[in-house]
Design a protein around this motif. Structure first.
Motif, PDB file in Angstrom:
ATOM      1  N   PRO A  10       0.599  -1.185  -0.091  1.00 16.99           N
ATOM      2  CA  PRO A  10      -0.228  -0.055   0.064  1.00 16.99           C
ATOM      3  C   PRO A  10       0.857   1.209   0.068  1.00 16.99           C
ATOM      4  O   PRO A  10       1.697   1.471   0.865  1.00 16.99           O
ATOM      5  CB  PRO A  10      -0.661  -0.257   1.354  1.00 16.99           C
ATOM      6  N   TYR A  11       0.648   2.151  -0.927  1.00 18.37           N
ATOM      7  CA  TYR A  11       1.207   3.332  -1.140  1.00 18.37           C
ATOM      8  C   TYR A  11       0.894   4.335   0.040  1.00 18.37           C
ATOM      9  O   TYR A  11       1.588   4.984   0.992  1.00 18.37           O
ATOM     10  CB  TYR A  11       0.954   4.167  -2.229  1.00 18.37           C
ATOM     11  N   LEU A  12      -0.518   4.323   0.208  1.00 22.80           N
ATOM     12  CA  LEU A  12      -1.159   5.202   1.450  1.00 22.80           C
ATOM     13  C   LEU A  12      -1.959   4.405   2.465  1.00 22.80           C
ATOM     14  O   LEU A  12      -2.880   3.784   1.571  1.00 22.80           O
ATOM     15  CB  LEU A  12      -1.666   6.312   0.531  1.00 22.80           C
ATOM     16  N   GLU A  13      -2.002   4.627   3.610  1.00 24.53           N
ATOM     17  CA  GLU A  13      -2.850   4.069   4.528  1.00 24.53           C
ATOM     18  C   GLU A  13      -4.232   4.558   4.524  1.00 24.53           C
ATOM     19  O   GLU A  13      -4.568   5.672   5.076  1.00 24.53           O
ATOM     20  CB  GLU A  13      -2.338   3.946   6.026  1.00 24.53           C
ATOM     21  N   THR A  14      -4.896   4.288   3.551  1.00 24.31           N
ATOM     22  CA  THR A  14      -6.338   5.221   3.195  1.00 24.31           C
ATOM     23  C   THR A  14      -7.371   4.866   4.497  1.00 24.31           C
ATOM     24  O   THR A  14      -8.166   5.825   4.363  1.00 24.31           O
ATOM     25  CB  THR A  14      -7.115   4.691   1.980  1.00 24.31           C
ATOM     26  N   ALA A  15      -6.927   3.860   5.087  1.00 25.79           N
ATOM     27  CA  ALA A  15      -7.924   3.656   6.449  1.00 25.79           C
ATOM     28  C   ALA A  15      -7.783   4.758   7.363  1.00 25.79           C
ATOM     29  O   ALA A  15      -8.706   4.753   8.283  1.00 25.79           O
ATOM     30  CB  ALA A  15      -7.644   2.057   6.706  1.00 25.79           C
ATOM     31  N   ASP A  16      -6.887   5.481   7.405  1.00 22.73           N
ATOM     32  CA  ASP A  16      -6.925   6.633   8.226  1.00 22.73           C
ATOM     33  C   ASP A  16      -7.703   7.472   7.883  1.00 22.73           C
ATOM     34  O   ASP A  16      -7.967   8.547   8.979  1.00 22.73           O
ATOM     35  CB  ASP A  16      -5.357   7.221   7.917  1.00 22.73           C
ATOM     36  N   TRP A  17      -8.419   7.751   6.771  1.00 25.99           N
ATOM     37  CA  TRP A  17      -9.222   8.785   6.520  1.00 25.99           C
ATOM     38  C   TRP A  17     -10.789   7.855   6.735  1.00 25.99           C
ATOM     39  O   TRP A  17     -11.032   6.976   6.766  1.00 25.99           O
ATOM     40  CB  TRP A  17      -9.267   9.155   5.170  1.00 25.99           C
ATOM     41  N   ASN A  18     -11.708   8.681   7.073  1.00 28.42           N
ATOM     42  CA  ASN A  18     -13.027   8.159   7.447  1.00 28.42           C
ATOM     43  C   ASN A  18     -14.132   9.024   6.914  1.00 28.42           C
ATOM     44  O   ASN A  18     -13.799   9.943   5.975  1.00 28.42           O
ATOM     45  CB  ASN A  18     -13.403   8.115   8.892  1.00 28.42           C
ATOM     46  N   ILE A  19     -15.247   8.517   7.043  1.00 26.60           N
ATOM     47  CA  ILE A  19     -16.402   9.239   5.984  1.00 26.60           C
ATOM     48  C   ILE A  19     -16.466  10.604   6.490  1.00 26.60           C
ATOM     49  O   ILE A  19     -17.117  11.606   5.687  1.00 26.60           O
ATOM     50  CB  ILE A  19     -17.784   8.649   6.580  1.00 26.60           C
TER      51      ILE A  19
END
Length: 232
Positions: free
Chosen positions: A145-154
């Motif tokens: 993964p390049y970026l941990e997108t789970a760090d962002w939320n709705i």
């Protein structure tokens, strides 16, 4: 300890498209800015053997083109070694003929594989933004993964302002026209927005996956840099 990223660091590493030297091969994160200095579009730029290729998702189609927008800025990515640039360009060329995303603020940790029978991995549907497109391209090439997108939320969708409700209505229509389950589209863990300025911030880090806490550290510096550039 990693060297602190300052406003001076950013100013010395961010280039306008007209300032590019094509003497070395590189991959770069790009952003297009409006007349006020706001970052509104993300892409990737590849320089190989003196030729430039701009790879991005317009929201309607995927493009790999030679022409660079006048309002394009870039920062080279250190995560991809120079000897791998040729392979990365091939990765982009292959995906430019296969990838066919649908637009939407939807991040499901899928990625693009240029070596398989079908380009999309880890998902059944390809819904993404210009930012998500770049993340999928980079993740597929890096094999991590390049970026941990789970760090962002709705809650990040709140940055859409009045357009948030329009987007949710658009998703509802999309479920009908594309035959996609409402429950799948309205997944609170996947609906989120990552800003082009946040994507551009990732280019200053050298270890993947890059985390939101890292981009947050320099986001205001990045945004202030472009506000200053536009005012000059």
């Amino acid at each position: 300890m990693a060297k602190k990223i300052t406003q001076k660091t950013i100013a010395s590493n961010v280039l306008k498209s007209t300032e590019i030297s094509k003497e070395e091969d590189f991959v770069a994160c790009t952003t297009e800015i409006d007349e006020k200095g706001n970052c509104y579009h993300s892409g990737l730029l590849v320089c190989f053997e003196g030729e430039l290729k701009y790879f991005h998702y317009t929201g309607k189609k995927v493009e790999l083109i030679d022409t660079l927008p006048a309002n394009l800025y870039l920062k080279k990515i250190d995560l991809i070694d120079e000897e791998l640039i040729c392979s990365f360009l091939w990765h982009c060329e292959k995906l430019s003929t296969e990838a066919n995303p649908t637009y939407g603020f939807f991040f499901d940790e899928s990625y693009y594989d240029s070596n398989g029978d079908y380009y999309l991995k880890n998902a059944k549907i390809d819904i993404t933004t210009c930012v998500g497109f770049c993340i999928k391209v980079l993740t597929g090439f890096l094999k991590t993964p390049y970026l941990e997108t789970a760090d962002w939320n709705i809650t990040s969708l709140d940055s859409l302002g009045d357009n948030k409700n329009r987007f949710l209505a658009y998703l509802h229509n999309l479920s009908i026209t594309e035959g996609i389950s409402i429950d799948e589209l309205f997944n609170k863990d996947k609906l989120k927005r990552i800003l082009p300025s946040e994507m551009f911030s990732t280019s200053f880090y050298t270890k993947a996956p890059i985390r939101k806490i890292e981009t947050d550290e320099i986001l205001s510096l990045i945004e202030n840099h472009f506000l200053t550039v536009s005012a000059a």
